[in-house]
Design a protein around this motif. Sequence first.
Motif, PDB file in Angstrom:
ATOM      1  N   GLU A  55      -1.402   4.924  -3.452  1.00 24.01           N
ATOM      2  CA  GLU A  55      -0.860   5.352  -2.166  1.00 24.01           C
ATOM      3  C   GLU A  55      -1.303   4.412  -1.051  1.00 24.01           C
ATOM      4  O   GLU A  55      -2.388   3.830  -1.111  1.00 24.01           O
ATOM      5  CB  GLU A  55      -1.359   6.768  -1.844  1.00 24.01           C
ATOM      6  N   ASN A  65      -6.074   4.046  -1.993  1.00 27.74           N
ATOM      7  CA  ASN A  65      -6.699   5.293  -2.431  1.00 27.74           C
ATOM      8  C   ASN A  65      -8.168   5.371  -2.069  1.00 27.74           C
ATOM      9  O   ASN A  65      -8.677   6.434  -1.701  1.00 27.74           O
ATOM     10  CB  ASN A  65      -6.538   5.446  -3.944  1.00 27.74           C
ATOM     11  N   PRO A  87       3.295   7.313  -0.892  1.00 27.94           N
ATOM     12  CA  PRO A  87       3.224   6.791  -2.264  1.00 27.94           C
ATOM     13  C   PRO A  87       3.741   5.357  -2.318  1.00 27.94           C
ATOM     14  O   PRO A  87       4.727   5.017  -1.661  1.00 27.94           O
ATOM     15  CB  PRO A  87       4.142   7.732  -3.048  1.00 27.94           C
ATOM     16  N   SER A 132      -6.393  10.979  -0.731  1.00 27.01           N
ATOM     17  CA  SER A 132      -5.466  12.117  -0.779  1.00 27.01           C
ATOM     18  C   SER A 132      -6.093  13.369  -1.379  1.00 27.01           C
ATOM     19  O   SER A 132      -5.545  14.464  -1.236  1.00 27.01           O
ATOM     20  CB  SER A 132      -4.207  11.748  -1.572  1.00 27.01           C
TER      21      SER A 132
END
Length: 339
Positions: A166, A109, A29, A12
């Motif tokens: 996430e 992530n 999320p 992200s």
Amino acid sequence: MKKEQVANCQFSVWYPIFKKHTIKSLILPLPQNVIEYLLDDGTVVVHGSEDSTQQTQTNTADGEEDQEDIQWSDDETTTTVTAPEFPEFNAKVQEAINLLGGSVFPKLNWSAPQDANWIALNNTLQCQSLRDIFLLLKSSDFIAHDFTQPFHRCSDDSPDPEIGYELVLRKWSELIPGGEFRCFVKENKLIGISQRDYTQHYQHIYKQQDQICSALLDFFQEHVQYKFLDEDFVLDVYRDSWGKVWLIDLNPFGPVTDSLLFTWEELTSGHDLMADQTEQGDVPAFRYTTSEVTVQPSPCLSYRIPRDFVDLSTGEDAYKLIDFLKLQKSQQDESDEEA
């Protein structure tokens, strides 16, 4: 390798910077209850919305009671394990999957569950539902590392940066392994390129090595150099059959990232790379598997053995060993009765 560098390589963080040059993706999320489920070793199966509906209809038609509780019994105890449901999160995931064309490549992530593709029916990371995604995520040591040791092998003693976990869903794309390369960037200079799938020999890489190296260097200098938050990082790219280069992923510049056909001592010192470079100076060292003789087994093969079997063979889990012996005794008794 600093903790800040690892944090900067989260999907992200870099995706908005290089969105035009990579695969279309959506970021969701992860709710805390989903994180807890993914970290729980006990329950593997999760009900999706369609699974729950089908289960209810089957039970009603057969006149049976609700079977959502799975019962495991032995001579001493009866334990009930309820597969959790996440209706709101499931709806968001399915909406994202539909927006991305119906099939996605999942990751967190940093990592994708590439060590768990053996458990999928199609032996790929292609997912079409939350159930598919959870099966891969819960079976992956790479994903467990993201959750439990994201700053492993970092050299600084600063507090760990706060992480908001996430789920990343990437539009499914059929990538040919022979088109994938890993680029090592030090002080904003591309110093080394390695064939990504170094376990195989690809004739086209040998024949097109100059064109490939030139294309990757041009892509780096035009679209990546001086645009990322750090000056040391690792870039995964894909060169398609038309010669266009795509950014696939960014990784920390350090031992937590596989150096493939280089060593980290070479990459950090830079001295040994000079033997690979030409008189042009700015051309990065380019390494690839040169012949069938150097072909190696995939490093992910070791992850194909279920963890339960590893625990049994090493004696690390006494309870699994007891259950295994009970199962063997039960099977032996059944064989004796049939005889």
